[in-house]
Motif scaffolding. Sequence first.
Motif, PDB file in Angstrom:
ATOM      1  N   TYR A  14       0.818  -1.211   0.000  1.00  0.00           N
ATOM      2  CA  TYR A  14       0.000   0.000   0.000  1.00  0.00           C
ATOM      3  C   TYR A  14       0.856   1.268   0.000  1.00  0.00           C
ATOM      4  CZ  TYR A  14      -4.117  -2.854   1.290  1.00  0.00           C
ATOM      5  OH  TYR A  14      -5.135  -3.774   1.321  1.00  0.00           O
ATOM      6  N   THR A  20      -7.239   2.604  -2.803  1.00  0.00           N
ATOM      7  CA  THR A  20      -8.626   3.052  -2.799  1.00  0.00           C
ATOM      8  C   THR A  20      -9.058   3.308  -1.363  1.00  0.00           C
ATOM      9  OG1 THR A  20      -9.138   1.793  -4.794  1.00  0.00           O
ATOM     10  CG2 THR A  20     -10.993   2.466  -3.422  1.00  0.00           C
ATOM     11  N   THR A  22     -12.064   4.804   1.236  1.00  0.00           N
ATOM     12  CA  THR A  22     -13.451   5.212   1.446  1.00  0.00           C
ATOM     13  C   THR A  22     -13.535   5.950   2.771  1.00  0.00           C
ATOM     14  OG1 THR A  22     -14.384   3.368   0.200  1.00  0.00           O
ATOM     15  CG2 THR A  22     -15.823   4.462   1.773  1.00  0.00           C
ATOM     16  N   LEU A  59     -17.918   0.925  -0.342  1.00  0.00           N
ATOM     17  CA  LEU A  59     -16.845   0.115   0.225  1.00  0.00           C
ATOM     18  C   LEU A  59     -16.215  -0.844  -0.768  1.00  0.00           C
ATOM     19  CD1 LEU A  59     -18.453  -0.818   3.671  1.00  0.00           C
ATOM     20  CD2 LEU A  59     -16.797   0.987   3.194  1.00  0.00           C
ATOM     21  N   ALA A  62     -12.374  -1.112  -1.368  1.00  0.00           N
ATOM     22  CA  ALA A  62     -11.655  -0.186  -0.488  1.00  0.00           C
ATOM     23  C   ALA A  62     -10.541  -0.912   0.261  1.00  0.00           C
ATOM     24  CB  ALA A  62     -12.616   0.461   0.504  1.00  0.00           C
ATOM     25  N   GLU A  63      -9.358  -0.348   0.207  1.00  0.00           N
ATOM     26  CA  GLU A  63      -8.210  -0.914   0.936  1.00  0.00           C
ATOM     27  C   GLU A  63      -8.021  -0.234   2.288  1.00  0.00           C
ATOM     28  OE1 GLU A  63      -5.490  -1.961  -2.931  1.00  0.00           O
ATOM     29  OE2 GLU A  63      -6.340   0.044  -2.648  1.00  0.00           O
ATOM     30  N   VAL A  64      -8.514   0.996   2.386  1.00  0.00           N
ATOM     31  CA  VAL A  64      -8.541   1.711   3.662  1.00  0.00           C
ATOM     32  C   VAL A  64      -9.940   2.293   3.842  1.00  0.00           C
ATOM     33  CG1 VAL A  64      -7.628   3.639   5.017  1.00  0.00           C
ATOM     34  CG2 VAL A  64      -6.077   2.277   3.601  1.00  0.00           C
ATOM     35  N   ILE A  65     -10.548   2.038   4.983  1.00  0.00           N
ATOM     36  CA  ILE A  65     -11.853   2.602   5.320  1.00  0.00           C
ATOM     37  C   ILE A  65     -11.672   3.531   6.511  1.00  0.00           C
ATOM     38  CG2 ILE A  65     -14.194   2.119   6.131  1.00  0.00           C
ATOM     39  CD1 ILE A  65     -13.978  -0.632   4.819  1.00  0.00           C
ATOM     40  N   ILE A  86     -15.969  -7.693   4.678  1.00  0.00           N
ATOM     41  CA  ILE A  86     -14.817  -6.805   4.518  1.00  0.00           C
ATOM     42  C   ILE A  86     -13.539  -7.619   4.725  1.00  0.00           C
ATOM     43  CG2 ILE A  86     -13.639  -4.765   5.418  1.00  0.00           C
ATOM     44  CD1 ILE A  86     -16.379  -3.712   6.254  1.00  0.00           C
ATOM     45  N   THR A  89      -7.505  -7.640   4.722  1.00  0.00           N
ATOM     46  CA  THR A  89      -6.473  -6.769   4.156  1.00  0.00           C
ATOM     47  C   THR A  89      -6.903  -5.300   4.162  1.00  0.00           C
ATOM     48  OG1 THR A  89      -7.391  -7.253   1.970  1.00  0.00           O
ATOM     49  CG2 THR A  89      -5.482  -8.550   2.683  1.00  0.00           C
ATOM     50  N   THR A  90      -8.147  -5.045   4.542  1.00  0.00           N
ATOM     51  CA  THR A  90      -8.642  -3.664   4.631  1.00  0.00           C
ATOM     52  C   THR A  90      -8.258  -3.072   5.990  1.00  0.00           C
ATOM     53  OG1 THR A  90     -10.527  -4.181   3.215  1.00  0.00           O
ATOM     54  CG2 THR A  90     -10.682  -2.186   4.559  1.00  0.00           C
ATOM     55  N   HIS A 118      -8.628  -7.359  12.009  1.00  0.00           N
ATOM     56  CA  HIS A 118      -8.251  -6.233  11.147  1.00  0.00           C
ATOM     57  C   HIS A 118      -7.298  -5.287  11.869  1.00  0.00           C
ATOM     58  CE1 HIS A 118     -11.725  -7.568   8.836  1.00  0.00           C
ATOM     59  NE2 HIS A 118     -11.409  -6.728   7.873  1.00  0.00           N
TER      60      HIS A 118
END
Length: 329
Positions: A14, A20, A22, A59, A62-65, A86, A89-90, A118
């Motif tokens: 990353y 990506t 969100t 979502l 999405a890799e980061v929320i 989800i 990996t997020t 997570h």
Amino acid sequence: MLATPPLAQVFEAYKHRQITLTILGSGAWGKALAHIANSNGHAVRIWSRSGDLPLEDALAGAEVIMSAISMKGVPDLVQRLRGLNIPETTIFVTATKGLDPETTLTPSVIFQRAFPNHAVAVLSGPNLSKEIEAGLPAATVVACANETAAEAVQHVFAGENFRTYRSSDPLGAELGGTLKNVIAIAVGVCEGLELGSNARSALITRALPEVMRIGTHLGGQPETFLGLSGLGDMLATCTSALSRNYRVGYGLAQGKSLEQILEELGSTAEGVNTAYVLHDIAQREQISVPISRQVYLLLKGDISAEEAVAALMERKLKAEDYQEILQGE
């Protein structure tokens, strides 16, 4: 079938490409963070409960929320997210500063309990959204128990005018940003009563160990409260009329009702709810919080602004013992 790469390897990747992101919450803070990430070349979506974009679509991929909603909406949002698939990996990031009235937990703890596998990070620092939107220089802290995840989020938001630092103490970073909102109300009272710079400086100085006492008791690391997400955030919030919590205290000192002040603000002042929850925590845990207690009584309407100041000034005479300051007055 290809094996899924280890999380550390995914998070490391990353840092070196567009991701990506969100952002959940379309308020000033969420939009300011979206602008920073977008300027850094990342793909950004913004979702809000009042918008037309379905949460599932927001979502997707999405890799980061990032959660940038008010505290009152966090528990329901987390429940909605739990119902979705989800991937681990997020990375979750919370930029909310507050305490849940029902559980007395911080947002990151609520997220981590709901998503134990997570990485959950906290973004917190002296970050007044209007200044961020104007492109003025600022710095923040990205705190996460997973160092590689913290580095990934750090790279998402690091920019020419937005300096990001890392920390391994998400709870401490979060509590520093949360508890200082109560202190900002107290400082706003001080300013509204025109008590002068000497009184303001004394109040902030005595408030820091109070915040440290609470924060370390709840699990934060002492040094975190001396950094950007602690003292730094407190100074910004306690010395700027851009701070909503400061304006709450200022309005109360001018004789306005809390309802009138909140209506005039037109947005959430998290310090009000935090003061109530903090009072419950302090009673339950037997923590000395003299400044926060006066703010609590003032918000309830039990005392006037002048009586709150008088109560603090009437405290017993003693030496300034730094160990005693941290352990309780």
